[in-house]
Design an enzyme around this catalytic site. Structure first.
Site, PDB file in Angstrom:
ATOM      1  N   HIS A  52      27.039  50.094  64.541  1.00  0.00           N
ATOM      2  CA  HIS A  52      28.155  50.394  65.453  1.00  0.00           C
ATOM      3  C   HIS A  52      27.986  51.752  66.120  1.00  0.00           C
ATOM      4  O   HIS A  52      28.960  52.486  66.294  1.00  0.00           O
ATOM      5  CB  HIS A  52      29.497  50.342  64.703  1.00  0.00           C
ATOM      6  CG  HIS A  52      29.926  48.937  64.386  1.00  0.00           C
ATOM      7  ND1 HIS A  52      30.519  48.122  65.308  1.00  0.00           N
ATOM      8  CD2 HIS A  52      29.831  48.210  63.258  1.00  0.00           C
ATOM      9  CE1 HIS A  52      30.789  46.944  64.752  1.00  0.00           C
ATOM     10  NE2 HIS A  52      30.366  46.971  63.504  1.00  0.00           N
ATOM     11  N   ASP A  54      25.234  51.957  68.672  1.00  0.00           N
ATOM     12  CA  ASP A  54      24.478  51.763  69.922  1.00  0.00           C
ATOM     13  C   ASP A  54      25.408  51.863  71.132  1.00  0.00           C
ATOM     14  O   ASP A  54      25.071  52.496  72.136  1.00  0.00           O
ATOM     15  CB  ASP A  54      23.680  50.442  69.916  1.00  0.00           C
ATOM     16  CG  ASP A  54      24.511  49.186  69.694  1.00  0.00           C
ATOM     17  OD1 ASP A  54      25.700  49.288  69.304  1.00  0.00           O
ATOM     18  OD2 ASP A  54      23.966  48.078  69.901  1.00  0.00           O
ATOM     19  N   GLY A 145      25.697  38.188  61.407  1.00  0.00           N
ATOM     20  CA  GLY A 145      25.237  39.555  61.637  1.00  0.00           C
ATOM     21  C   GLY A 145      23.746  39.653  61.881  1.00  0.00           C
ATOM     22  O   GLY A 145      23.166  40.731  61.803  1.00  0.00           O
ATOM     23  N   SER A 148      22.437  35.973  66.232  1.00  0.00           N
ATOM     24  CA  SER A 148      22.148  34.644  66.756  1.00  0.00           C
ATOM     25  C   SER A 148      22.613  34.539  68.210  1.00  0.00           C
ATOM     26  O   SER A 148      21.956  33.905  69.040  1.00  0.00           O
ATOM     27  CB  SER A 148      22.837  33.569  65.916  1.00  0.00           C
ATOM     28  OG  SER A 148      24.227  33.771  65.896  1.00  0.00           O
ATOM     29  N   ASP A 192      20.567  44.540  70.003  1.00  0.00           N
ATOM     30  CA  ASP A 192      20.080  43.201  69.677  1.00  0.00           C
ATOM     31  C   ASP A 192      19.093  42.698  70.732  1.00  0.00           C
ATOM     32  O   ASP A 192      18.054  42.122  70.410  1.00  0.00           O
ATOM     33  CB  ASP A 192      21.251  42.209  69.587  1.00  0.00           C
ATOM     34  CG  ASP A 192      22.363  42.724  68.685  1.00  0.00           C
ATOM     35  OD1 ASP A 192      22.101  43.684  67.934  1.00  0.00           O
ATOM     36  OD2 ASP A 192      23.488  42.190  68.745  1.00  0.00           O
TER      37      ASP A 192
END
Ligand code: GLA
Length: 459
Positions: A52, A54, A145, A148, A192
């Site tokens: 938490h 980025d 987490g 996906s 991600d």
């Protein structure tokens, strides 16, 4: 590396699971009566540390996992987008490729594909994007987490780029995917998507933002990284918890900026605040303690401090799904962000220096990270806290929640010689005890830094 486009390979050239691709092809032929022209692949990720932060502008340290999303594609001359999924629970979907709505109220699987298609179409300024027949096959556990949803967005964007015969750098595509995933409504950072495109086998990555940068992080020898799923599902697009944290960080930044006499509307995030104040990261915690109070802030109080009306606050600081939130924890969230950003720096340094107690040091940082996520950021849950504790008791040197949290997975660092014993203990202590033995194979596994997104051509 990041300036290169995602690689284009031949299916036969690589060590990929031929059987899986054959099955996808079989489904494709059955569905569309023709063969796929190519396959796009994008992996999920596990974040080792840097949770938490980025979206606050701070660097993170993830690695790609083997589990991924594959889309088999055939470009067509009509402008129809046809989506089918190998998993029966996901319904088929069809629309015009250049014209569709993304329904934010319903985070259905096809909406993530649409995010990638729309993002890439706009990014390439395609006036006449080709139609696409697609079969999607994903094996990243959902709502766990492990990213996906971003794997699906990235894979769809990559497929759209290839189908339209275009090529852009990994950096550009990753940046674009971070923006277009926000069409679904969550205001995530860029971790991600960056790792999905920039990953390389055998190395974790330190990812920095604004501008997007990546650096290899060599993990110490003699340890294994193990993922364990708490099996508490959390879809971050389905509730306002995630965006509430983003908003709380933004408000914390705005209140501190205002208290320090800066033009708060011009500050982007907590990292930008640090830059504008020309302070070291180590100094930021003092500033949080000086300017923020521990008690929750009401909306009215924030408005008074910033000198804005509730309507203006909605515009400068809130998101559509947080308009209803009436109170905010600013002190706690900011303390997490600045301490977590420091832990990422330390983790990277230990991996560079490799002192004799490297693994112990890294483990400690992981444990501190979990505590901060749980206590200050309140993004854990009872089962996940229990799982992390069990992992430590079962021999992990460090363990923490990974990804957005509120459920999903823990990542643990385990001395390699103790791996088998560790897996047994966690299996008994968590999965057997909760009658979850049927899922244990997919839920509990050791992982290696995997490869990034690529296109595969049938030979
Ligand atoms: C989600 C977001 C990421 C990041 C993590 C938390 O995965 O997509 O950008 O914010 O949560 O670290």
């Amino acid at each position: 590396m990041a300036d290169q486009p995602p690689p284009v390979r031949f299916l036969t050239d690589t060590k990929i699971d031929q059987e899986r691709y054959s099955k996808i092809k079989e489904k494709f032929v059955k569905k569309y009566n023709c063969e796929p022209q190519f396959y796009a692949r994008a992996p999920g990720r596990v974040n080792l540390i840097g949770e938490h932060i980025d979206y606050c502008g701070y660097g993170v340290l993830p690695m790609a996992i083997e589990q991924d999303v594959v889309i088999a594609v055939c470009a067509t001359s009509d402008s129809k987008l046809s989506l089918s999924n190998t998993h029966e629970k996901y319904c088929d979907f069809e629309c015009s490729v250049g014209e569709f709505e993304i329904d934010k109220s319903q985070p259905d699987w096809h909406n993530y594909v649409l995010c990638g298609v729309k993002g890439m179409t706009e990014f390439l300024t395609l006036t006449n994007p080709v139609g696409m027949q697609c079969v999607v096959d994903g094996c990243v556990p959902s709502s766990a987490g492990l990213s996906s949803s971003s794997a699906l967005v990235c894979c769809a964007a990559l497929a759209t780029m290839q189908a339209n015969n275009q090529s852009r750098s990994k950096r550009e595509v990753a940046d674009m995917c971070a923006s277009c995933e926000r069409y679904i409504g969550t205001q995530g950072g860029g971790m991600d998507q960056a790792i999905s495109f920039m990953a390389r086998p055998g190395t974790a990555k330190k990812i920095d933002f604004n501008p997007l940068r990546e650096e290899d992080v060599c993990l110490p020898e003699g340890v294994a990284f193990v993922i364990s799923n708490s099996c508490v599902e959390k879809n971050k697009a389905a509730t306002s918890d995630f965006n509430t944290r983003v908003v709380e960080c933004r408000l914390a930044m705005q209140v501190i900026a205002k208290s320090e006499g800066l033009t708060w509307r011009e500050c982007k995030n907590l990292a930008d605040l640090q830059n504008k104040l020309k302070l070291r990261l180590q100094d930021m915690d003092d500033l949080v303690q000086k300017h923020l109070h521990k008690e929750k802030y009401t909306k009215k109080e924030v408005c008074e401090i910033l000198g804005v009306s509730a309507e203006e606050l909605a515009e400068t600081s809130l998101s559509a799904n947080t308009l209803h939130v009436e109170s905010f924890c600013l002190y706690q969230r900011a303390r997490h962000v600045y301490s977590e950003a420091l832990r990422v720096e330390e983790f990277q340094q230990v991996c560079k220096d490799v002192p004799s107690d490297a693994a112990i040091k890294l483990g400690k940082l992981m444990n501190q990270s979990h505590e901060s996520c749980s206590k200050w950021y309140e993004c854990s849950c009872t089962q996940l806290d229990d799982l992390v504790n069990l992992c430590i008791q079962s021999g992990a040197i460090g363990s923490r929640l990974t990804g957005a949290g509120w459920g999903g997975c823990a990542v643990s660092m385990v001395p390699s010689p103790q791996l088998t014993q560790f897996l047994e203990k966690v299996k008994d202590g968590y999965y057997m005890a909760r009658k979850l033995e049927s899922v244990v194979i997919e839920a509990l596994f050791a992982t290696q830094p995997g490869d990034g997104a690529a296109i595969y051509l049938p030979s």
